[in-house]
Scaffold this motif. Sequence first.
Motif, PDB file in Angstrom:
ATOM      1  N   TYR A  57     -31.377  22.832  33.313  1.00 43.68           N
ATOM      2  CA  TYR A  57     -32.620  22.430  33.952  1.00 43.68           C
ATOM      3  C   TYR A  57     -32.245  21.744  35.256  1.00 43.68           C
ATOM      4  CZ  TYR A  57     -36.807  20.064  35.324  1.00 43.68           C
ATOM      5  OH  TYR A  57     -37.877  19.636  36.059  1.00 43.68           O
ATOM      6  N   GLN A  58     -32.913  22.129  36.336  1.00 49.25           N
ATOM      7  CA  GLN A  58     -32.621  21.515  37.623  1.00 49.25           C
ATOM      8  C   GLN A  58     -33.882  21.465  38.466  1.00 49.25           C
ATOM      9  OE1 GLN A  58     -29.411  23.380  39.706  1.00 49.25           O
ATOM     10  NE2 GLN A  58     -29.549  22.031  41.459  1.00 49.25           N
ATOM     11  N   ASP A  59     -34.105  20.302  39.079  1.00 49.95           N
ATOM     12  CA  ASP A  59     -35.137  20.176  40.100  1.00 49.95           C
ATOM     13  C   ASP A  59     -34.565  19.309  41.210  1.00 49.95           C
ATOM     14  OD1 ASP A  59     -35.445  17.469  39.334  1.00 49.95           O
ATOM     15  OD2 ASP A  59     -37.146  17.919  38.033  1.00 49.95           O
ATOM     16  N   SER A  60     -35.393  18.749  42.064  1.00 49.76           N
ATOM     17  CA  SER A  60     -34.878  18.019  43.226  1.00 49.76           C
ATOM     18  C   SER A  60     -34.177  16.705  42.853  1.00 49.76           C
ATOM     19  CB  SER A  60     -36.006  17.744  44.220  1.00 49.76           C
ATOM     20  OG  SER A  60     -37.011  16.968  43.592  1.00 49.76           O
ATOM     21  N   THR A  61     -34.417  16.171  41.658  1.00 52.72           N
ATOM     22  CA  THR A  61     -33.783  14.907  41.276  1.00 52.72           C
ATOM     23  C   THR A  61     -32.964  14.987  39.989  1.00 52.72           C
ATOM     24  OG1 THR A  61     -35.740  14.227  40.029  1.00 52.72           O
ATOM     25  CG2 THR A  61     -35.605  13.525  42.342  1.00 52.72           C
ATOM     26  N   THR A  62     -33.062  16.067  39.262  1.00 54.69           N
ATOM     27  CA  THR A  62     -32.422  16.140  37.947  1.00 54.69           C
ATOM     28  C   THR A  62     -31.597  17.406  37.802  1.00 54.69           C
ATOM     29  OG1 THR A  62     -34.338  15.011  36.993  1.00 54.69           O
ATOM     30  CG2 THR A  62     -32.872  16.125  35.454  1.00 54.69           C
ATOM     31  N   TYR A  63     -30.444  17.258  37.181  1.00 53.70           N
ATOM     32  CA  TYR A  63     -29.620  18.398  36.799  1.00 53.70           C
ATOM     33  C   TYR A  63     -29.051  18.085  35.422  1.00 53.70           C
ATOM     34  CZ  TYR A  63     -25.987  21.936  36.658  1.00 53.70           C
ATOM     35  OH  TYR A  63     -25.208  23.008  36.287  1.00 53.70           O
ATOM     36  N   LYS A  64     -29.335  18.947  34.455  1.00 54.03           N
ATOM     37  CA  LYS A  64     -28.746  18.724  33.133  1.00 54.03           C
ATOM     38  C   LYS A  64     -28.560  20.058  32.426  1.00 54.03           C
ATOM     39  CE  LYS A  64     -32.958  17.755  30.502  1.00 54.03           C
ATOM     40  NZ  LYS A  64     -33.596  16.795  29.624  1.00 54.03           N
ATOM     41  N   SER A  97     -26.769  17.032  28.662  1.00 50.11           N
ATOM     42  CA  SER A  97     -25.967  16.184  29.541  1.00 50.11           C
ATOM     43  C   SER A  97     -26.904  15.197  30.234  1.00 50.11           C
ATOM     44  CB  SER A  97     -25.221  17.036  30.565  1.00 50.11           C
ATOM     45  OG  SER A  97     -26.131  17.671  31.428  1.00 50.11           O
ATOM     46  N   VAL A  98     -26.314  14.136  30.793  1.00 53.84           N
ATOM     47  CA  VAL A  98     -27.104  13.108  31.470  1.00 53.84           C
ATOM     48  C   VAL A  98     -26.508  12.889  32.848  1.00 53.84           C
ATOM     49  CG1 VAL A  98     -27.843  10.693  31.425  1.00 53.84           C
ATOM     50  CG2 VAL A  98     -27.631  11.956  29.283  1.00 53.84           C
ATOM     51  N   GLY A  99     -27.375  12.832  33.848  1.00 55.20           N
ATOM     52  CA  GLY A  99     -26.893  12.574  35.197  1.00 55.20           C
ATOM     53  C   GLY A  99     -28.035  12.198  36.110  1.00 55.20           C
ATOM     54  N   GLY A 100     -27.661  11.738  37.268  1.00 58.38           N
ATOM     55  CA  GLY A 100     -28.639  11.401  38.283  1.00 58.38           C
ATOM     56  C   GLY A 100     -28.001  11.596  39.640  1.00 58.38           C
ATOM     57  N   GLY A 101     -28.695  12.257  40.532  1.00 56.30           N
ATOM     58  CA  GLY A 101     -28.103  12.559  41.828  1.00 56.30           C
ATOM     59  C   GLY A 101     -26.883  13.444  41.621  1.00 56.30           C
ATOM     60  N   ASP A 102     -25.753  13.036  42.173  1.00 56.41           N
ATOM     61  CA  ASP A 102     -24.528  13.824  42.011  1.00 56.41           C
ATOM     62  C   ASP A 102     -23.568  13.181  40.999  1.00 56.41           C
ATOM     63  OD1 ASP A 102     -23.783  11.658  43.507  1.00 56.41           O
ATOM     64  OD2 ASP A 102     -22.600  12.798  44.958  1.00 56.41           O
ATOM     65  N   VAL A 103     -24.077  12.262  40.193  1.00 52.46           N
ATOM     66  CA  VAL A 103     -23.247  11.557  39.220  1.00 52.46           C
ATOM     67  C   VAL A 103     -23.607  12.018  37.807  1.00 52.46           C
ATOM     68  CG1 VAL A 103     -22.625   9.309  38.268  1.00 52.46           C
ATOM     69  CG2 VAL A 103     -23.084   9.547  40.707  1.00 52.46           C
ATOM     70  N   ILE A 104     -22.584  12.449  37.070  1.00 55.63           N
ATOM     71  CA  ILE A 104     -22.786  12.844  35.672  1.00 55.63           C
ATOM     72  C   ILE A 104     -22.364  11.673  34.801  1.00 55.63           C
ATOM     73  CG2 ILE A 104     -22.042  14.412  33.844  1.00 55.63           C
ATOM     74  CD1 ILE A 104     -21.662  16.541  36.031  1.00 55.63           C
ATOM     75  N   LEU A 105     -23.264  11.237  33.915  1.00 53.29           N
ATOM     76  CA  LEU A 105     -22.968  10.105  33.036  1.00 53.29           C
ATOM     77  C   LEU A 105     -22.584  10.550  31.626  1.00 53.29           C
ATOM     78  CD1 LEU A 105     -25.795   7.642  34.107  1.00 53.29           C
ATOM     79  CD2 LEU A 105     -23.386   7.624  34.779  1.00 53.29           C
ATOM     80  N   ALA A 106     -22.947  11.759  31.238  1.00 55.85           N
ATOM     81  CA  ALA A 106     -22.568  12.271  29.916  1.00 55.85           C
ATOM     82  C   ALA A 106     -22.529  13.787  29.993  1.00 55.85           C
ATOM     83  CB  ALA A 106     -23.549  11.815  28.850  1.00 55.85           C
ATOM     84  N   ASP A 107     -21.477  14.360  29.421  1.00 53.70           N
ATOM     85  CA  ASP A 107     -21.368  15.813  29.373  1.00 53.70           C
ATOM     86  C   ASP A 107     -20.396  16.186  28.266  1.00 53.70           C
ATOM     87  OD1 ASP A 107     -21.993  18.397  30.024  1.00 53.70           O
ATOM     88  OD2 ASP A 107     -21.320  18.263  32.093  1.00 53.70           O
TER      89      ASP A 107
END
Length: 188
Positions: A57-64, A97-107
Amino acid sequence: MIRRKQQFLLEICLLVILHFGAGFSQSAFAKDVFPMTQGLHEWQISSGKVILVVSTYQDSTTYKRNYNFYFQAKNSSDWNQVPIVRAQNDLQFTWSSVGGGDVILADGIVSAQANGVYFVLADKRVGNGLHEKGESVVTWFKFSESDNDHPDDPPYFLKPVFTRNYSKTPNLSVENILNKEFALKPVK
């Protein structure tokens, strides 16, 4: 962000070649790919096939990425969903997975080894800011089948078998941790 992801995927491909290249046939190697890519991935085991479907899933603020595991027994066309069991009666059927911007916090990644198929999750725990230093926790989950001693368990599940902690290090990203873990084995 795209260049960073491409570099990360190239590093993982190299690790896959180094990790599996010498001990697996070409047909087995083709199925042991880094599962961060979208699509269907599968690993043969003695009783059937472990299947992973990865979607994004990806939009302008989220990628997971969303991870869904299944098991197909030999001589069966049924796909049985495989939950992640973090604790008794805590079944998770989809992991994201969890992330925000270009930072991945969980994968996570899948590590197919001689003694089984593992789902390896890395989780960076930060306070208020995505770019903060934070302790990271890695958990190895092993694909397992229920037995007569545990009739109330799901028939197939991913159970935690090992946890490794990484201290607060500013340049140690979830991607770096998964790179390290992919080359390791769980410790008993």
